[in-house]
Design a protein around this motif. Structure first.
Motif, PDB file in Angstrom:
ATOM      1  N   GLU A   3       0.845  -1.193   0.000  1.00 22.19           N
ATOM      2  CA  GLU A   3       0.000   0.000   0.000  1.00 22.19           C
ATOM      3  C   GLU A   3       0.882   1.244   0.000  1.00 22.19           C
ATOM      4  N   MET A   4       0.580   2.161  -0.893  1.00 22.83           N
ATOM      5  CA  MET A   4       1.357   3.400  -0.955  1.00 22.83           C
ATOM      6  C   MET A   4       0.823   4.387   0.076  1.00 22.83           C
ATOM      7  N   THR A   5       1.703   4.984   0.788  1.00 24.31           N
ATOM      8  CA  THR A   5       1.290   6.020   1.726  1.00 24.31           C
ATOM      9  C   THR A   5       1.683   7.365   1.155  1.00 24.31           C
ATOM     10  N   GLY A   6       0.845   8.296   1.322  1.00 28.46           N
ATOM     11  CA  GLY A   6       1.106   9.639   0.830  1.00 28.46           C
ATOM     12  C   GLY A   6       0.955  10.633   1.956  1.00 28.46           C
ATOM     13  N   MET A   7       0.821  11.838   1.576  1.00 28.88           N
ATOM     14  CA  MET A   7       0.647  12.897   2.569  1.00 28.88           C
ATOM     15  C   MET A   7      -0.691  12.743   3.275  1.00 28.88           C
ATOM     16  N   ASP A   8      -0.687  12.927   4.566  1.00 30.38           N
ATOM     17  CA  ASP A   8      -1.918  12.939   5.353  1.00 30.38           C
ATOM     18  C   ASP A   8      -2.606  14.274   5.069  1.00 30.38           C
ATOM     19  N   PRO A   9      -3.774  14.263   4.423  1.00 30.13           N
ATOM     20  CA  PRO A   9      -4.411  15.530   4.043  1.00 30.13           C
ATOM     21  C   PRO A   9      -4.780  16.422   5.231  1.00 30.13           C
ATOM     22  N   THR A  10      -4.911  15.850   6.414  1.00 32.23           N
ATOM     23  CA  THR A  10      -5.226  16.688   7.574  1.00 32.23           C
ATOM     24  C   THR A  10      -4.047  17.564   7.967  1.00 32.23           C
TER      25      THR A  10
END
Length: 139
Positions: A3-10
């Motif tokens: 699973e790719m993790t990206g920036m946490d939009p919060t």
């Protein structure tokens, strides 16, 4: 499959909780502050290089502060120098950032700018002579 993790939009910072302080006084009427530093890059043509090289020359700080007019303080400052502290904050961010703009001076002083039935706003373009990053946001 990983699973790719990206920036946490919060963690994206909204300007809603930002603050501006002029000579230590919180400007609750301000809703926009922008400050930039431009550098005078000097081009150098050096032997042994087929690329233009660059040397940093003088720096120039410029900015704009604007919001609702609530007092005559900017007129009273005339063209005197002042400091601005910008505080960029958001409860969901990794922290807050404070930048001090040193020896700000207005480019012009707005004496009147109003229209019947509309909120009166005030915008002041300025230059500054230095800056200091007081509190960086670090991850």
């Amino acid at each position: 499959m990983a699973e790719m993790t990206g920036m946490d939009p919060t963690r994206a910072i909204l300007g809603t909780f930002a603050q501006a302080f002029i000579d230590g006084e919180w400007q609750t009427n301000i809703n926009h502050l922008e400050a930039n530093v431009e550098i005078d890059k000097r081009e150098l043509n050096l032997v042994g290089h087929n690329w233009v090289q660059f040397k940093i020359g003088a720096k120039r700080g410029t900015g704009t502060i604007s919001g609702y007019k609530v007092s005559s303080k900017m007129i009273q400052r005339d063209f005197g120098k002042f400091d601005i502290i910008s505080k960029l904050d958001d409860p969901e961010a990794y922290g807050f950032e404070r930048v001090r703009l040193i020896r700000c001076m207005p480019d012009r002083v707005q004496l009147a700018n109003w229209t019947a039935g509309e909120e009166v706003t005030e915008e002041t373009a300025f230059t500054f002579e230095d800056y200091e990053l007081l509190d960086p946001i670090e991850i």
